[in-house]
Design a protein around this motif. Sequence first.
Motif, PDB file in Angstrom:
ATOM      1  N   ARG A 113       0.836  -1.198   0.000  1.00  0.00           N
ATOM      2  CA  ARG A 113       0.000   0.000   0.000  1.00  0.00           C
ATOM      3  C   ARG A 113       0.878   1.258   0.000  1.00  0.00           C
ATOM      4  O   ARG A 113       0.600   2.224  -0.706  1.00  0.00           O
ATOM      5  N   SER A 114       1.941   1.223   0.762  1.00  0.00           N
ATOM      6  CA  SER A 114       2.862   2.349   0.798  1.00  0.00           C
ATOM      7  C   SER A 114       3.539   2.543  -0.564  1.00  0.00           C
ATOM      8  O   SER A 114       3.713   3.671  -1.032  1.00  0.00           O
ATOM      9  N   ALA A 115       3.896   1.435  -1.205  1.00  0.00           N
ATOM     10  CA  ALA A 115       4.560   1.509  -2.517  1.00  0.00           C
ATOM     11  C   ALA A 115       3.629   2.139  -3.554  1.00  0.00           C
ATOM     12  O   ALA A 115       4.069   2.883  -4.432  1.00  0.00           O
ATOM     13  N   LEU A 116       2.319   1.857  -3.441  1.00  0.00           N
ATOM     14  CA  LEU A 116       1.361   2.368  -4.427  1.00  0.00           C
ATOM     15  C   LEU A 116       1.115   3.868  -4.276  1.00  0.00           C
ATOM     16  O   LEU A 116       0.672   4.520  -5.214  1.00  0.00           O
ATOM     17  N   TYR A 117       1.383   4.396  -3.123  1.00  0.00           N
ATOM     18  CA  TYR A 117       1.089   5.816  -2.847  1.00  0.00           C
ATOM     19  C   TYR A 117       1.803   6.743  -3.820  1.00  0.00           C
ATOM     20  O   TYR A 117       1.302   7.813  -4.146  1.00  0.00           O
ATOM     21  N   ASP A 118       2.995   6.326  -4.284  1.00  0.00           N
ATOM     22  CA  ASP A 118       3.777   7.173  -5.190  1.00  0.00           C
ATOM     23  C   ASP A 118       3.387   6.986  -6.651  1.00  0.00           C
ATOM     24  O   ASP A 118       4.040   7.535  -7.532  1.00  0.00           O
ATOM     25  N   THR A 119       2.396   6.171  -6.932  1.00  0.00           N
ATOM     26  CA  THR A 119       2.055   5.878  -8.324  1.00  0.00           C
ATOM     27  C   THR A 119       0.659   6.428  -8.652  1.00  0.00           C
ATOM     28  O   THR A 119      -0.045   6.924  -7.774  1.00  0.00           O
ATOM     29  N   GLN A 120       0.278   6.292  -9.913  1.00  0.00           N
ATOM     30  CA  GLN A 120      -0.977   6.862 -10.404  1.00  0.00           C
ATOM     31  C   GLN A 120      -2.211   6.224  -9.770  1.00  0.00           C
ATOM     32  O   GLN A 120      -3.170   6.902  -9.436  1.00  0.00           O
ATOM     33  N   THR A 121      -2.176   4.927  -9.630  1.00  0.00           N
ATOM     34  CA  THR A 121      -3.390   4.203  -9.247  1.00  0.00           C
ATOM     35  C   THR A 121      -3.915   4.628  -7.881  1.00  0.00           C
ATOM     36  O   THR A 121      -3.146   4.927  -6.965  1.00  0.00           O
ATOM     37  N   ARG A 122      -5.208   4.698  -7.763  1.00  0.00           N
ATOM     38  CA  ARG A 122      -5.858   4.872  -6.464  1.00  0.00           C
ATOM     39  C   ARG A 122      -6.826   3.706  -6.229  1.00  0.00           C
ATOM     40  O   ARG A 122      -7.874   3.859  -5.607  1.00  0.00           O
ATOM     41  N   ALA A 123      -6.450   2.535  -6.774  1.00  0.00           N
ATOM     42  CA  ALA A 123      -7.280   1.339  -6.593  1.00  0.00           C
ATOM     43  C   ALA A 123      -7.345   0.987  -5.114  1.00  0.00           C
ATOM     44  O   ALA A 123      -6.331   1.067  -4.420  1.00  0.00           O
ATOM     45  N   PRO A 124      -8.513   0.633  -4.619  1.00  0.00           N
ATOM     46  CA  PRO A 124      -8.597   0.231  -3.215  1.00  0.00           C
ATOM     47  C   PRO A 124      -7.762  -1.019  -2.932  1.00  0.00           C
ATOM     48  O   PRO A 124      -7.683  -1.921  -3.771  1.00  0.00           O
ATOM     49  N   VAL A 125      -7.134  -1.020  -1.770  1.00  0.00           N
ATOM     50  CA  VAL A 125      -6.304  -2.169  -1.374  1.00  0.00           C
ATOM     51  C   VAL A 125      -6.832  -2.697  -0.047  1.00  0.00           C
ATOM     52  O   VAL A 125      -6.942  -1.940   0.919  1.00  0.00           O
ATOM     53  N   ILE A 126      -7.168  -3.967  -0.038  1.00  0.00           N
ATOM     54  CA  ILE A 126      -7.641  -4.566   1.212  1.00  0.00           C
ATOM     55  C   ILE A 126      -6.681  -5.669   1.664  1.00  0.00           C
ATOM     56  O   ILE A 126      -5.821  -6.104   0.905  1.00  0.00           O
ATOM     57  N   ASN A 127      -6.837  -6.084   2.888  1.00  0.00           N
ATOM     58  CA  ASN A 127      -5.890  -7.010   3.502  1.00  0.00           C
ATOM     59  C   ASN A 127      -6.616  -8.165   4.183  1.00  0.00           C
ATOM     60  O   ASN A 127      -7.645  -7.965   4.824  1.00  0.00           O
ATOM     61  N   TYR A 128      -6.080  -9.360   3.974  1.00  0.00           N
ATOM     62  CA  TYR A 128      -6.580 -10.540   4.686  1.00  0.00           C
ATOM     63  C   TYR A 128      -5.450 -11.192   5.459  1.00  0.00           C
ATOM     64  O   TYR A 128      -4.340 -11.332   4.931  1.00  0.00           O
ATOM     65  N   THR A 129      -5.740 -11.613   6.665  1.00  0.00           N
ATOM     66  CA  THR A 129      -4.868 -12.569   7.326  1.00  0.00           C
ATOM     67  C   THR A 129      -5.447 -13.947   7.053  1.00  0.00           C
ATOM     68  O   THR A 129      -6.663 -14.140   7.150  1.00  0.00           O
ATOM     69  N   TYR A 130      -4.583 -14.875   6.674  1.00  0.00           N
ATOM     70  CA  TYR A 130      -5.069 -16.220   6.328  1.00  0.00           C
ATOM     71  C   TYR A 130      -4.088 -17.259   6.861  1.00  0.00           C
ATOM     72  O   TYR A 130      -2.929 -16.934   7.194  1.00  0.00           O
ATOM     73  N   GLY A 131      -4.547 -18.480   6.943  1.00  0.00           N
ATOM     74  CA  GLY A 131      -3.656 -19.629   7.130  1.00  0.00           C
ATOM     75  C   GLY A 131      -2.841 -19.678   8.404  1.00  0.00           C
ATOM     76  O   GLY A 131      -1.816 -20.379   8.459  1.00  0.00           O
ATOM     77  N   LEU A 132      -3.234 -18.949   9.449  1.00  0.00           N
ATOM     78  CA  LEU A 132      -2.426 -18.966  10.679  1.00  0.00           C
ATOM     79  C   LEU A 132      -2.372 -20.374  11.276  1.00  0.00           C
ATOM     80  O   LEU A 132      -3.377 -21.071  11.337  1.00  0.00           O
ATOM     81  N   GLY A 133      -1.189 -20.744  11.727  1.00  0.00           N
ATOM     82  CA  GLY A 133      -1.011 -22.036  12.393  1.00  0.00           C
ATOM     83  C   GLY A 133      -1.442 -23.224  11.554  1.00  0.00           C
ATOM     84  O   GLY A 133      -1.919 -24.221  12.083  1.00  0.00           O
ATOM     85  N   ARG A 153      -3.830 -23.282   9.244  1.00  0.00           N
ATOM     86  CA  ARG A 153      -5.233 -23.291   8.785  1.00  0.00           C
ATOM     87  C   ARG A 153      -5.275 -23.394   7.269  1.00  0.00           C
ATOM     88  O   ARG A 153      -4.589 -22.656   6.565  1.00  0.00           O
ATOM     89  N   ASP A 154      -6.099 -24.322   6.775  1.00  0.00           N
ATOM     90  CA  ASP A 154      -6.167 -24.593   5.348  1.00  0.00           C
ATOM     91  C   ASP A 154      -6.777 -23.403   4.599  1.00  0.00           C
ATOM     92  O   ASP A 154      -7.717 -22.784   5.080  1.00  0.00           O
ATOM     93  N   THR A 155      -6.204 -23.100   3.452  1.00  0.00           N
ATOM     94  CA  THR A 155      -6.782 -22.076   2.575  1.00  0.00           C
ATOM     95  C   THR A 155      -7.099 -22.739   1.244  1.00  0.00           C
ATOM     96  O   THR A 155      -6.195 -23.161   0.525  1.00  0.00           O
ATOM     97  N   GLN A 156      -8.376 -22.863   0.970  1.00  0.00           N
ATOM     98  CA  GLN A 156      -8.831 -23.626  -0.196  1.00  0.00           C
ATOM     99  C   GLN A 156      -9.292 -22.693  -1.315  1.00  0.00           C
ATOM    100  O   GLN A 156      -9.499 -21.497  -1.075  1.00  0.00           O
ATOM    101  N   PRO A 157      -9.482 -23.263  -2.514  1.00  0.00           N
ATOM    102  CA  PRO A 157      -9.938 -22.427  -3.642  1.00  0.00           C
ATOM    103  C   PRO A 157     -11.181 -21.597  -3.313  1.00  0.00           C
ATOM    104  O   PRO A 157     -11.284 -20.443  -3.724  1.00  0.00           O
ATOM    105  N   ARG A 158     -12.097 -22.149  -2.528  1.00  0.00           N
ATOM    106  CA  ARG A 158     -13.326 -21.372  -2.242  1.00  0.00           C
ATOM    107  C   ARG A 158     -13.011 -20.122  -1.415  1.00  0.00           C
ATOM    108  O   ARG A 158     -13.689 -19.110  -1.547  1.00  0.00           O
ATOM    109  N   HIS A 159     -11.980 -20.214  -0.583  1.00  0.00           N
ATOM    110  CA  HIS A 159     -11.614 -19.027   0.192  1.00  0.00           C
ATOM    111  C   HIS A 159     -11.008 -17.950  -0.707  1.00  0.00           C
ATOM    112  O   HIS A 159     -11.313 -16.771  -0.581  1.00  0.00           O
TER     113      HIS A 159
END
Lengths: 116, 396
Positions: free
Chosen positions: B337-357, B359-365
């Motif tokens: 997100r910090s890297a994008l600040y210096d560029t043209q795009t203002r596309a929204p950026v969201i964040n997920y935490t996944y797979g802790l310990g 935890r399976d992350t499957q195609p549906r996720h």
Amino acid sequence: MAEKLLNWDEVLIGAAIKEPGNSRQYETGSWRVERPVWNPDTCIQCMFCWVYCPDSAILVDENGKMAGVNYTFCKGCGICVEQCPSKPKSLKMILEAEAKGKSEEELRKEVFSEDK
Amino acid sequence: MGKKVALTGNEAAAHAIRQINPDVIAAFPITPSTPIPQAVAQFIADGEMDTELVTVESEHSAMSACIGAAAAGGRVMTATSANGYALMWEMLYIASGMRLPIVMAVVARALSAPLNIHGDHSDIMGGRDTGWIQIISENSQEAYDNLIQAVKIAENKDVMTPALVAQDGFNTSHTIEIWELEDDNKVKEFIGEYTPLFPLLNTDDPVTHGAWAPPNWYFEHKINQLKGLLDSKEVVEKVGKEFGDTFGRYYGLYEDYKLDDAEYVIVAAGSVCGTTKDVVDNLRENGIKAGLLKIRLFRPFPYRELAEALQSAKAIAVLDRVSPAGAQGGPLFTEIRSALYDTQTRAPVINYTYGLGGRDTQPRHINSVFETLKKIVETGKVEKQFDCLNLRGEWR
């Protein structure tokens, strides 16, 4: 001894040191809170202080005899006093503040007046 | 042409180490990386390597012994995971500060507590500022290829910085995959001989390592060190190309997967990228412009190149396999997100935490992430900047 301070792009990689003995440029005596005072009258010349001193701050004369303390480098750790086996001890610690303005000879007299 | 083998990620790392045949390995076993030094010990016992394997009493000692051996002038490697990596902490800074090109295989695993031996990125992300080069592998082939390249990168004269090559605990380390094992001599030829800069054992040219730097020296040394780390970026690219020219598999700073015209983009690192590629393929078949930006080099962070690669995106989701631990998001999120600040795009950026310990992350996720990105573009609204993937109970 003035050391040449290098810029960040001139320093040796990994802070390695190629020049031997440059710890002489760092005068650790300024750290001292207490200082050892030496009494040549009771010193038995065992050189234990010289062996144990972590800063090589025990002065040695041309005959290999203990000749005092190098206060430019002595940090005042007190190991020499701890190791001194003579009875009474030939090295004693005093507060640096108490040494201010006095010569070594004056200090010796003051510290060792009871040890003859 | 390599030989196709069916082996685990740990075995892939072990074979890379066997072919590199370093002078010294000092290691302490910890799940899930234990099979690496175990296999190496077997190779040595079988006479396939002549490495000096130092068995130590902790990971702190392992890295300490590695530092000593590297300062002496040896080519040095080790392997660890999770709490073992954490126990190395202060020594990691010493290795990088002394500019010793130690190469370490890290099998990324969750940190306790609660006690967990499975995969996530808590360890390597926690150590991201220790001054090491960090390369993250998606699968066994990459774990093998990256370790070989890491030797050449770390030992480059302009770099002289330790490097770790991470693979995901269990997802990669204990999974049998088919990958190409290259010819021993070809690998040896690729990495070449190591010439240390100031070997401690060279008595003709004495040197002091690990001395102290007072306030009038320390700053200059740390910035000199930073330059070495930053300069590794170019070397990573160069070695990635040389590796491709030699073995046929090319590597860059990152991998773009159907990214050129992608509107919905996931940024991720590690084994989850394999799952994400499958989902991207399916979405593309249905005419949805999905894409993946796979992080390969995490330290130094190639922020300009990564931001440039994300310019076509209309919405971006960054997946972090670590808790944000009080930051605005996971480390990958905040840096992208910090890297994008210096560029043209203002596309929204969201964040997920996944797979802790583990935890399976499957195609549906992963599918659900793309669906959220699509919804953000359609409505122009971000409901949640941060969320958790495959967590029981809604994060709020």
